[in-house]
Design a protein around this motif. Structure first.
Motif, PDB file in Angstrom:
ATOM      1  N   MET A   1      22.030  99.086 -22.251  1.00 29.35           N
ATOM      2  CA  MET A   1      23.156  98.566 -21.505  1.00 29.35           C
ATOM      3  C   MET A   1      24.020  97.740 -22.444  1.00 29.35           C
ATOM      4  SD  MET A   1      23.244  95.677 -18.515  1.00 29.35           S
ATOM      5  CE  MET A   1      23.161  94.279 -19.608  1.00 29.35           C
ATOM      6  N   ARG A   2      25.324  97.742 -22.182  1.00 29.21           N
ATOM      7  CA  ARG A   2      26.233  96.924 -22.979  1.00 29.21           C
ATOM      8  C   ARG A   2      26.795  95.818 -22.103  1.00 29.21           C
ATOM      9  NH1 ARG A   2      28.930  99.618 -27.550  1.00 29.21           N
ATOM     10  NH2 ARG A   2      30.900  99.348 -26.505  1.00 29.21           N
ATOM     11  N   LYS A   3      26.983  94.643 -22.753  1.00 29.13           N
ATOM     12  CA  LYS A   3      27.570  93.514 -22.040  1.00 29.13           C
ATOM     13  C   LYS A   3      28.326  92.649 -23.039  1.00 29.13           C
ATOM     14  CE  LYS A   3      24.105  89.834 -22.153  1.00 29.13           C
ATOM     15  NZ  LYS A   3      23.289  88.958 -21.315  1.00 29.13           N
ATOM     16  N   VAL A   4      29.174  91.799 -22.505  1.00 33.71           N
ATOM     17  CA  VAL A   4      29.913  90.844 -23.323  1.00 33.71           C
ATOM     18  C   VAL A   4      29.134  89.538 -23.329  1.00 33.71           C
ATOM     19  CG1 VAL A   4      32.064  89.548 -23.562  1.00 33.71           C
ATOM     20  CG2 VAL A   4      32.126  91.923 -22.779  1.00 33.71           C
ATOM     21  N   ASN A   5      28.943  88.973 -24.519  1.00 30.99           N
ATOM     22  CA  ASN A   5      28.313  87.662 -24.598  1.00 30.99           C
ATOM     23  C   ASN A   5      28.908  86.854 -25.734  1.00 30.99           C
ATOM     24  OD1 ASN A   5      26.987  88.348 -26.996  1.00 30.99           O
ATOM     25  ND2 ASN A   5      24.944  87.993 -26.200  1.00 30.99           N
ATOM     26  N   PHE A   6      28.400  85.631 -25.882  1.00 30.38           N
ATOM     27  CA  PHE A   6      28.830  84.763 -26.980  1.00 30.38           C
ATOM     28  C   PHE A   6      27.615  83.992 -27.462  1.00 30.38           C
ATOM     29  CE2 PHE A   6      29.505  82.566 -23.011  1.00 30.38           C
ATOM     30  CZ  PHE A   6      29.178  81.245 -23.234  1.00 30.38           C
ATOM     31  N   ALA A   7      27.541  83.792 -28.786  1.00 28.16           N
ATOM     32  CA  ALA A   7      26.403  83.100 -29.398  1.00 28.16           C
ATOM     33  C   ALA A   7      26.782  81.703 -29.884  1.00 28.16           C
ATOM     34  CB  ALA A   7      25.844  83.921 -30.551  1.00 28.16           C
ATOM     35  N   LEU A  59      22.329  79.581 -25.499  1.00 26.58           N
ATOM     36  CA  LEU A  59      23.050  80.639 -26.203  1.00 26.58           C
ATOM     37  C   LEU A  59      22.060  81.581 -26.861  1.00 26.58           C
ATOM     38  CD1 LEU A  59      25.894  78.527 -27.825  1.00 26.58           C
ATOM     39  CD2 LEU A  59      25.978  79.875 -25.738  1.00 26.58           C
ATOM     40  N   PRO A  60      22.346  82.845 -26.997  1.00 24.94           N
ATOM     41  CA  PRO A  60      23.559  83.502 -26.521  1.00 24.94           C
ATOM     42  C   PRO A  60      23.584  83.586 -24.995  1.00 24.94           C
ATOM     43  CG  PRO A  60      22.053  85.133 -27.397  1.00 24.94           C
ATOM     44  CD  PRO A  60      21.417  83.789 -27.626  1.00 24.94           C
ATOM     45  N   ALA A  61      24.789  83.667 -24.450  1.00 23.72           N
ATOM     46  CA  ALA A  61      24.982  83.714 -23.005  1.00 23.72           C
ATOM     47  C   ALA A  61      25.955  84.820 -22.649  1.00 23.72           C
ATOM     48  CB  ALA A  61      25.511  82.377 -22.505  1.00 23.72           C
ATOM     49  N   GLY A  62      25.771  85.372 -21.466  1.00 26.05           N
ATOM     50  CA  GLY A  62      26.697  86.372 -20.952  1.00 26.05           C
ATOM     51  C   GLY A  62      27.923  85.708 -20.368  1.00 26.05           C
ATOM     52  N   VAL A  63      28.899  86.526 -20.027  1.00 25.27           N
ATOM     53  CA  VAL A  63      30.172  86.043 -19.496  1.00 25.27           C
ATOM     54  C   VAL A  63      30.401  86.654 -18.116  1.00 25.27           C
ATOM     55  CG1 VAL A  63      32.668  85.925 -19.885  1.00 25.27           C
ATOM     56  CG2 VAL A  63      31.096  85.955 -21.835  1.00 25.27           C
TER      57      VAL A  63
END
Length: 178
Positions: A1-7, A59-63
């Motif tokens: 699965m693909r998702k947007v996140n930030f570290a 972190l990392p966390a999803g948006v």
């Protein structure tokens, strides 16, 4: 699965599209195959770390908090929804192919996935504002910025509850308010 996140906390440049494990619905939750995700100011405020003192996240966390989609997994204790239903609601990490929702409703006929994904946080905020103000049927409510997302929801909810509404907005949005 693909998702947007930030570290790391920061601007839009910290966002990454990553491969991730699929989430699964826990008790009282559902999982949806996301068709559209709502984009809200709170999303960038979380990404910038503005809420770390009050609501720390690892972190990392999803948006993303809002989404619409097709139910593909139902958690223990959930009633009134089944695999294949079209729903929208609030959850976490909704900028993804699959997201777990903790609050949801069925999509009304004629509502698109894109429209539905824009409602959850906006309507929740509108309901909270109406509760906090304590306005009752028969009273009048003045809504400043009534053509925005939250303002539009407040107007409709208040009118449905028998509250008279006066909405203000800039000249370009007067026809919309009418």
């Amino acid at each position: 699965m693909r998702k947007v996140n930030f570290a790391a906390f920061g601007g839009p440049d910290v966002l990454r599209l990553v491969d991730a494990e699929e989430p699964h619905a826990g008790p009282g939750q559902i999982r949806v195959a996301v068709r559209a995700a709502g984009v809200n100011p709170v999303d960038w405020r979380i990404r910038e770390g503005q809420f770390q003192k009050a609501h720390p996240i690892e972190l990392p966390a999803g948006v993303g908090l809002d989404a619409s989609g097709v139910v593909d997994e139902v958690g223990e204790g959930v009633e009134g929804v089944k695999v294949g239903d079209h729903v929208f609601g609030e959850g976490s990490s909704t900028y993804a192919e699959f997201a777990v929702l903790s609050a949801w409703v069925h999509m009304p006929e004629g509502l698109t996935f894109e429209e539905a994904a824009g409602y959850p946080s906006v309507v929740e905020t509108a309901l909270r504002a109406i509760r906090q103000v304590g306005v009752r049927p028969g009273q009048t409510l003045l809504v400043s910025g009534a053509s925005g997302g939250v303002g539009s929801a407040v107007l409709q909810i208040a009118r449905d509850r028998g509250i008279a509404v006066i909405g203000t907005a800039e000249a370009a949005n007067q026809n919309y308010l009418r």
